[in-house]
Write an enzyme that holds these catalytic residues in place. Structure first.
Site, PDB file in Angstrom:
ATOM      1  N   CYS A  79      -2.882   8.637  -8.223  1.00 17.06           N
ATOM      2  CA  CYS A  79      -4.016   8.402  -7.328  1.00 17.06           C
ATOM      3  C   CYS A  79      -5.072   9.469  -7.572  1.00 17.06           C
ATOM      4  CB  CYS A  79      -3.599   8.430  -5.859  1.00 17.06           C
ATOM      5  SG  CYS A  79      -5.027   8.227  -4.783  1.00 17.06           S
TER       6      CYS A  79
ATOM      7  N   LYS B 250       3.827   4.566 -12.001  1.00 17.72           N
ATOM      8  CA  LYS B 250       2.450   4.092 -12.220  1.00 17.72           C
ATOM      9  C   LYS B 250       1.647   5.176 -12.905  1.00 17.72           C
ATOM     10  CE  LYS B 250      -1.299   1.579  -9.981  1.00 17.72           C
ATOM     11  NZ  LYS B 250      -1.701   0.883  -8.753  1.00 17.72           N
TER      12      LYS B 250
ATOM     13  N   LYS C 227       0.835  -1.206   0.000  1.00 15.24           N
ATOM     14  CA  LYS C 227       0.000   0.000   0.000  1.00 15.24           C
ATOM     15  C   LYS C 227       0.870   1.256   0.000  1.00 15.24           C
ATOM     16  CE  LYS C 227      -3.964   1.924   2.404  1.00 15.24           C
ATOM     17  NZ  LYS C 227      -4.488   2.394   1.105  1.00 15.24           N
TER      18      LYS C 227
END
Lengths: 303, 255
Positions: A130, A165, A45
Site C-alpha cells: 500500500c 500482493k 478491503k
C-alpha cells in the site's frame, strides 16, 4: 460452453474473476447490483490490527486513463471486520480472500492469525504494497529481505494459503517475487498501484490531500502485464493479476502473460456490473482466441 | 435502490455563467426517494470516474429529472457539448437526501450557494406541497452566475446575495440570515464547505440539514474516498458522503 472453473491454493473458483481489494468494500454495496455468488472470489478491503480512519480528503483524482487514490487503509480493525462485516459474505457461495495490512511484522502476524481462523475465509492476501500509509505497507514491499521476513512470519501462523500482493514501485520485480516465494508464499497478487501525483493548476498544490496517491486503471496495465510476464518465467506459484482490467480482452491478455486469475479494481467505479459482465462474456472470448480451456490460456504467451 | 441506465437528453441549455440545465428521461425518476439525492454520470467512456450531480427536480408524469451543473474541468466541459437526443450513462439515485418525512417544521429556510442551489429546488417544492412555508436565501459570486431565482420565488420569499454586490445584497448568504431570525424553525443548506460551516455557525440555535460536496470514487459506498469525520464517541467515527449522505443533520458530521 467452455468451463471457466479453476482451482488455486485454497480457492475453488467458478471463474477467474474477482473484485480487487479496496474497490469493493466488504461486498454489501455491490450485492445490491448482482448476486455475489457469481464471482470467482471476493477480495475484501484491507484489515489492520486497530481501527484506522485513513487520510484526509480529497482522496481520489482522475488522471489520463486512470485514477489516483490515497484512502490510507481506512477500516474498522480486524476484530470488527470479523464480527460485523464477514458474516454477510458467508451467505454467498464464493470464496473470500482477506487482505492483511499492518505497520509492523507483529501487526501483520496478529491480523493474519485472526483472519485465518474465520471459517468462510479461504485465503489471505498479504498487502505489503500500500503506497498510501506512512509506516509499514510499501516499505515491506520494496525490500526483498523485509518482504521475505513478513511473509515467513505470517506463514508460520496462518492456517490458510497466503498470496503476497507485490508493489510495482521497485526496480527488480522478479527479485521481490522470488524472495516471497522462497519465504513460503502460496501465490502472488500483481500489481498494487504505482505512486503518483496530480497538481491543481489553480491552487498550485497536489489535488490529493495526502499529496501522493496510488495510480490505477488502464494506464498501469502494460506495466502489470510486463511484470507478470517476467515473474511467471521465474516462479512456480500462481499469480492473481490486476491493474486496469476493463474488458474480456484485458483478462485474456493477463492470462496469456501468466496470471491464473484476475482482480478487477477501478473499473467497478465506472460500471458496478463490470465483474458480472466480464464473467458472462469470458467463455466466448476464450474460445474466440482459439483456446478450449482456461488452463490452456494461462501462460499462453510463453509457449 | 440504485439502477444504471442510459438516459436520453431531452433538453440542455446554458442558464447562467458556465451553468447548464439538463433534462434526462428514463426510469430513474421513479427510483428517487428524497430530494437531495444525486446521479452519478459517466460523461465519456474513456473517463475513469463518474461525476456526481445532484437532482434539481423530478417529474414522474413525464419520467424526467432535471440536473444543473457548472463547467469546472475537463469532464463538465465535455458534458456541456452533449446534444439533445444523445444518451448518458447514469447510475443512481445515490445516497440519502433531505428526510422531509421526519421534518415537523411549519416554516422552512433554504440556504443555497452557487452550484449547491439545485437540490434545494426539488426540496422546496416538496416542502411547499406539505404545506410548509418556504423562504430561500441564495448566494452567488456575481450577477451573471445567478440562476433559479424565479423558480424559488414561486415557492415563497427569496433573498439573493452576490459576493461583489452586482445583484441583490452585497456579501454572503450569512449576512442575510440575521434578518430572518424567528421566521423559520428548520433550515436546509447546500453549498461549498466554507459556506456550510458559516451557515451552521450562524444558525446554531436551529435544527438544520446540510448537503455536503466531495470528490467521489465509486459513489455507492464501497471505496471510502468520500468520508467525513463524525463526532467522537460515535462508534464509526466517520460517515460516507455518497452513501450515508450527502445530507446530514447538523452536528452529525464535523465540517
Amino acid at each position: 460452453m467452455i468451463s471457466t472453473q479453476l482451482s488455486l491454493p485454497g480457492l475453488k473458483m467458478k471463474n477467474p474473476i474477482m473484485p480487487a481489494s479496496g474497490c469493493f468494500g466488504f461486498g454489501k454495496e455491490f450485492s445490491e447490483f448482482y448476486d455475489l455468488s457469481l464471482l470467482g472470489a471476493i477480495i475484501i478491503k484491507a484489515a489492520t490490527g486497530k481501527t484506522r480512519y485513513g487520510n484526509p480528503t480529497p482522496r481520489v483524482a482522475e488522471t489520463s486513463s486512470g485514477m489516483l487514490n490515497a484512502i490510507g487503509l481506512q477500516n474498522p480493525g480486524v476484530d470488527r471486520i470479523i464480527q460485523e462485516e464477514l458474516p454477510f459474505l458467508s451467505e454467498f457461495d464464493t470464496p473470500v480472500i482477506a487482505n492483511v495490512a499492518g505497520s509492523t511484522v507483529e501487526e501483520y502476524v496478529e491480523v493474519a492469525e485472526k483472519l485465518s481462523r474465520v471459517t468462510h475465509v479461504q485465503a489471505l492476501e498479504l498487502n505489503i504494497s500500500c503506497p498510501n500509509v506512512k509506516e509499514g505497507g510499501v516499505q515491506f514491499g520494496t525490500d526483498p529481505e523485509l518482504a521475505a521476513e513478513v511473509t515467513g512470519q505470517v506463514k508460520k501462523v496462518s492456517k490458510l494459503p497466503v498470496y503476497v500482493k507485490l508493489s510495482p514501485n521497485v526496480t527488480d520485480i522478479v527479485a521481490m517475487a522470488k524472495a516471497v516465494e522462497k519465504a513460503g508464499a502460496d501465490g502472488l497478487s500483481m500489481i498494487n498501484t504505482l505512486t503518483g501525483m496530480r497538481l491543481d493548476l489553480n491552487s498550485k498544490q497536489p489535488i490529493i490531500a495526502n499529496q501522493t496517491g496510488g495510480l490505477s486503471g488502464p494506464a498501469i496495465k502494460p506495466i502489470a502485464i510486463r511484470m507478470i510476464y517476467q515473474v511467471y518465467q521465474e516462479v512456480d506459484i500462481p499469480i492473481i493479476g490486476m491493474g486496469g482490467i476493463e474488458t474480456t480482452d484485458d483478462v485474456i491478455e493477463y492470462l496469456l502473460a501468466g496470471a491464473s486469475a484476475v482482480a478487477i479494481g477501478s473499473a467497478n467505479f465506472k460500471n458496478p456490473f463490470i465483474c458480472k459482465e466480464i464473467i458472462e462474456e469470458l467463455p466466448a472470448a476464450i474460445e474466440r482466441y482459439g483456446f478450449t480451456t482456461i488452463q490452456d490460456t494461462i501462460g499462453g504467451a510463453h509457449r | 435502490m440504485m439502477i444504471r441506465e442510459d438516459m436520453e437528453i431531452l433538453s440542455h441549455e446554458l442558464v447562467a455563467e458556465k451553468t447548464y440545465q439538463m433534462t434526462l428521461k428514463g426510469d430513474m425518476p421513479s427510483y428517487v426517494k428524497q430530494p437531495g439525492q444525486f446521479v452519478h454520470i459517466m460523461i465519456d467512456p474513456s473517463d475513469s470516474l463518474r461525476r456526481p450531480i445532484s437532482i434539481a427536480d423530478v417529474d414522474l408524469t413525464s419520467g424526467t429529472l432535471t440536473i444543473l451543473y457548472k463547467v469546472l474541468g475537463k469532464g463538465t466541459a465535455s458534458m456541456a457539448g452533449k446534444p439533445v437526443g444523445e444518451y448518458l450513462d447514469v447510475l443512481g439515485p445515490g445516497g440519502n437526501g433531505f428526510p422531509i418525512e421526519e421534518v415537523s417544521a411549519s416554516r422552512a429556510l433554504l440556504v443555497g450557494g452557487g452550484i449547491g442551489v439545485p437540490p434545494l429546488y426539488y426540496l422546496g417544492k416538496q416542502l411547499k406541497e406539505k404545506g410548509i412555508e418556504v423562504t430561500t436565501v441564495l448566494g452567488f459570486q456575481h450577477a451573471g452566475a445567478v440562476f433559479f431565482e424565479d423558480e424559488f420565488r414561486e415557492l415563497g420569499e427569496v433573498f439573493v446575495a452576490t459576493n461583489d454586490g452586482s445583484y441583490g445584497n452585497k456579501g454572503f448568504v450569512t449576512d442575510i440570515l440575521p434578518s430572518l431570525e424567528g421566521k423559520f424553525d428548520t433550515y436546509f443548506s447546500c453549498g461549498p464547505a466554507v459556506m456550510l460551516k458559516a451557515v451552521s455557525k450562524t444558525l446554531g440555535n436551529y435544527d438544520g440539514y446540510l448537503s455536503i460536496e466531495e470528490r467521489l470514487g465509486c459513489g455507492v459506498g464501497a471505496c471510502f474516498a468520500c468520508v467525513v469525520p463524525a463526532p467522537d464517541g460515535d462508534a464509526k467515527g466517520y460517515r460516507k458522503i455518497c452513501r450515508d449522505g450527502p445530507v446530514f443533520r447538523t452536528g452529525e458530521v464535523i465540517l
